[in-house]
Design a protein around this motif. Structure first.
Motif, short mmCIF file in Angstrom:
data_model
loop_
_atom_site.label_atom_id
_atom_site.label_comp_id
_atom_site.label_asym_id
_atom_site.label_seq_id
_atom_site.Cartn_x
_atom_site.Cartn_y
_atom_site.Cartn_z
N GLY A 1 21.08 43.60 30.54
CA GLY A 1 19.63 43.59 30.76
C GLY A 1 19.28 42.61 31.87
O GLY A 1 18.53 42.91 32.89
N GLY A 2 19.80 41.41 31.64
CA GLY A 2 19.56 40.34 32.67
C GLY A 2 19.85 40.85 34.10
O GLY A 2 18.96 40.65 35.13
N ARG A 3 21.19 40.96 34.02
CA ARG A 3 21.71 41.77 35.42
C ARG A 3 21.03 42.98 35.93
O ARG A 3 20.64 42.87 37.38
CB ARG A 3 23.21 41.90 35.30
CG ARG A 3 24.05 40.68 35.25
CD ARG A 3 25.26 41.36 34.94
NE ARG A 3 26.41 40.29 34.74
CZ ARG A 3 27.54 40.41 34.01
NH1 ARG A 3 27.97 41.79 33.88
NH2 ARG A 3 28.21 39.50 34.23
N THR A 4 20.66 43.72 35.20
CA THR A 4 20.11 44.95 35.73
C THR A 4 18.60 44.68 36.43
O THR A 4 18.25 45.12 37.44
CB THR A 4 19.84 45.97 34.56
OG1 THR A 4 20.95 46.27 33.97
CG2 THR A 4 19.28 47.17 35.01
N SER B 1 30.38 54.60 32.76
CA SER B 1 30.32 55.05 31.25
C SER B 1 28.86 55.28 30.94
O SER B 1 27.92 54.84 31.15
CB SER B 1 30.92 53.89 30.48
OG SER B 1 29.97 52.70 30.64
N ASN B 2 28.80 55.97 29.96
CA ASN B 2 27.48 56.23 29.01
C ASN B 2 26.89 55.08 28.62
O ASN B 2 25.62 54.74 28.65
CB ASN B 2 27.87 57.17 28.04
CG ASN B 2 26.59 57.58 27.06
OD1 ASN B 2 26.13 57.00 26.12
ND2 ASN B 2 25.71 58.53 27.87
N ARG B 3 27.64 54.16 28.31
CA ARG B 3 27.13 52.83 27.85
C ARG B 3 26.29 52.29 28.96
O ARG B 3 25.28 51.73 28.45
CB ARG B 3 28.30 51.80 27.47
CG ARG B 3 27.87 50.54 26.87
CD ARG B 3 29.02 49.84 26.30
NE ARG B 3 29.69 49.25 27.44
CZ ARG B 3 29.25 47.90 28.01
NH1 ARG B 3 28.45 47.23 27.08
NH2 ARG B 3 29.88 47.22 28.90
N VAL B 4 26.77 52.28 30.26
CA VAL B 4 25.78 51.60 31.01
C VAL B 4 24.57 52.73 31.61
O VAL B 4 23.74 51.99 31.71
CB VAL B 4 26.92 51.21 32.52
CG1 VAL B 4 25.99 50.77 33.72
CG2 VAL B 4 27.74 50.13 31.87
N THR B 5 25.22 53.89 32.03
CA THR B 5 24.00 54.76 32.43
C THR B 5 22.83 54.92 31.42
O THR B 5 21.87 54.87 31.97
CB THR B 5 24.68 56.14 32.74
OG1 THR B 5 25.15 56.64 31.42
CG2 THR B 5 25.63 56.21 33.65
N SER B 6 23.22 55.02 30.31
CA SER B 6 22.09 55.30 29.37
C SER B 6 21.29 53.98 28.99
O SER B 6 20.00 54.26 28.85
CB SER B 6 22.56 55.65 27.92
OG SER B 6 23.49 54.60 27.45
N PHE B 7 21.50 52.93 29.70
CA PHE B 7 20.60 51.94 29.77
C PHE B 7 19.96 51.70 31.04
O PHE B 7 18.91 51.66 31.13
CB PHE B 7 21.32 50.71 29.29
CG PHE B 7 20.37 49.41 29.33
CD1 PHE B 7 19.37 49.21 28.50
CD2 PHE B 7 20.61 48.53 30.50
CE1 PHE B 7 18.61 47.81 28.65
CE2 PHE B 7 19.75 47.35 30.66
CZ PHE B 7 18.77 47.06 29.64
N VAL B 8 20.86 51.60 32.18
CA VAL B 8 20.31 51.27 33.47
C VAL B 8 19.54 52.51 34.06
O VAL B 8 18.40 52.14 34.88
CB VAL B 8 21.55 51.07 34.46
CG1 VAL B 8 21.12 50.91 35.75
CG2 VAL B 8 22.16 49.97 33.90
N LEU B 9 20.03 53.87 34.10
CA LEU B 9 19.26 54.79 34.68
C LEU B 9 17.86 55.34 34.22
O LEU B 9 16.87 55.19 34.93
CB LEU B 9 20.05 56.18 34.66
CG LEU B 9 21.40 55.92 35.64
CD1 LEU B 9 22.23 57.12 35.74
CD2 LEU B 9 20.86 55.50 37.28
N LEU C 1 26.94 49.43 40.32
CA LEU C 1 27.24 47.68 40.20
C LEU C 1 27.51 47.27 38.88
O LEU C 1 28.12 46.30 38.55
CB LEU C 1 26.27 47.08 41.12
CG LEU C 1 26.29 47.43 42.69
CD1 LEU C 1 25.06 46.65 43.35
CD2 LEU C 1 27.75 46.91 43.14
N MET C 2 26.40 47.75 37.99
CA MET C 2 26.57 46.89 36.73
C MET C 2 27.89 47.54 35.92
O MET C 2 28.36 46.71 35.31
CB MET C 2 25.37 47.63 35.75
CG MET C 2 24.00 47.11 36.51
SD MET C 2 24.03 45.43 36.54
CE MET C 2 23.29 45.39 38.27
N ALA C 3 28.42 48.72 36.07
CA ALA C 3 29.62 49.23 35.48
C ALA C 3 30.53 48.15 36.11
O ALA C 3 31.54 47.81 35.20
CB ALA C 3 29.74 50.58 35.96
#
Ligand code: ASP
Length: 417
Positions: A76-79, A296-304, A406-408
């Protein structure tokens, strides 16, 4: 033919047909513009009907997964850091170019009279009247909605996002059968939404054709002439951000080849361009970033889903350029402090602005109000707003997708490898 080629072809055809037909052409007594409007709206509605369940299910499953592993704070912080940094960079690019080209000055004179204030539609006046800094506070107040159902019904995505973040987080705090049931349920909803997206996107070439033909037929190319320098300044600034700044970040921080990323994102960028709505594009963005770029879905489902509302580089840039253009046209010289406040308000409002067509216009009036310019000046840029909206929305979506990649990478994944 691959989907993005089909969409591209539809775009080219749309420009050609739009130029040939014009706003009043009729076929067998039927207005063509009305037909384009119908088909285009049908496609937009199809995408937009997915937004509420998609945002809720993706954020809830994403946050619940992260919360269970204790990764939420880090990602969350990085995003958020990424969102703020890229939006600020975009605004600075815009600020630099608008100061360099001075589109509001023609022949050494403020261009207000030369441009002639376009008559302002009544509903726009009603929408923007009385917008001041108080509005900025209101945007953030809406983040905690009184009623989650009405927030969803009115398309107030910040409220929906906030609720979903909390729901996902606390879902990871309960245990046993209810927790498992909830996880299975929301993952099921998310899966179905993605399948529905894929199906609706099969109609994309048709929808894109209708949407773009209508814009070209009603706006024509004549509308651009008086505002040409402004138009070009915005386009150039957007291009610098999307073709230089963001790819540099991808290469330097993510060590990925930006060209591959552009290719993976083509369908989403074209959809964003045609619909001028990052929210409506969200389903497509998620599919491209997951399937095309391999995040991964773990990252996309949060970041996007978060990015579609919160991270709008193109919008932030546009707000800043437009406000300064209007100030120039009125012959106002803005001090450094005022320019700085324009930058800050552009950054904050770009977070609060909804991912729908023409949403920036309201934000621009907030900025104008704060520096004391008449709000009717928004009318000045109306003629070119739609096309610029299409371009800035594509940049908004592209920045979200770069953020996901980048987050991934920072999470140890190897997207676009
Ligand atoms: N149309 C833009 C978007 O959806 C928002 C705006 O700048 O008007 O991203």
């Amino acid at each position: 033919m691959k989907l993005h080629w089909q969409i591209l072809l539809a775009l080219v055809l749309a420009v050609a047909v739009g130029l040939v037909t014009g706003p009043d052409t009729r076929l067998f007594g039927l207005s063509l513009t009305a037909a384009y409007q119908f088909v285009g709206s049908l496609f937009m509605n199809g995408l937009r009907m997915l937004i509420v369940p998609l945002i809720m299910s993706s954020i809830i499953t994403g946050v619940a997964g992260l919360g269970a592993r204790g990764d939420l704070g880090r990602l969350g912080g990085r995003t958020l850091l990424y969102y703020m940094t890229t939006s600020l960079l975009a605004i600075l690019v815009g600020l630099g170019l608008v100061d360099l080209f001075q589109p509001g000055i023609v022949g050494g004179q403020p261009a207000r009279e030369a441009l002639g204030l376009a008559p302002v539609p009544a509903d726009l006046v009603a929408r923007v009247q009385g917008k001041g800094t108080g509005d900025l506070v209101a945007i953030f107040l809406r983040m905690v909605p009184v009623n989650i159902v009405s927030a969803a019904a009115q398309g107030q995505m910040l409220g929906l996002i906030f609720f979903s973040l909390l729901f996902g987080y606390f879902m990871s705090r309960i245990e046993g059968e209810p927790a498992r049931t909830l996880h299975a349920f929301w993952e099921g909803v998310f899966g179905v939404m993605m399948c529905m997206t894929e199906w609706i996107m099969r109609f994309a070439p048709l929808g894109v054709f209708a949407l773009v033909t209508r814009v070209v037929a009603t706006t024509g190319l004549g509308a651009f002439r008086p505002l040409l320098v402004f138009f070009v300044t915005v386009l150039l600034a957007l291009a610098v951000h999307a073709l230089v700044v963001l790819p540099a970040l991808l290469r330097l921080l993510g060590r990925v080849d930006p060209r591959r990323h552009y290719r993976a994102m083509a369908p989403a960028l074209l959809t964003a361009f045609s619909t001028a709505s990052s929210s409506a594009t969200l389903p497509v963005t998620m599919e491209c970033v997951e399937r095309g770029a391999g995040v991964s879905n773990r990252v996309t489902s949060f970041v996007l889903p978060l990015g579609a509302t919160v991270n709008m580089d193109g919008t932030a840039l546009y707000e800043c350029v437009a406000a300064l253009f209007i100030a120039q046209a009125y012959g106002l010289h803005l001090s450094f402090a005022t320019q700085f406040s324009v930058v800050v308000i552009a950054l904050l409002t770009s977070i609060g602005v909804a991912g729908i067509p023409a949403a920036s216009l309201v934000a621009i009036s907030v900025i104008l109000g704060s520096i004391g310019l008449p709000l009717e000046a928004v009318g000045l840029i109306l003629a070119v707003d739609r096309v610029l909206d299409m371009c800035r929305t594509a940049v908004n979506v592209f920045s979200d997708s770069c953020g996901a990649v980048l987050m991934a990478r920072l999470e140890g994944e190897r997207p676009l490898a």
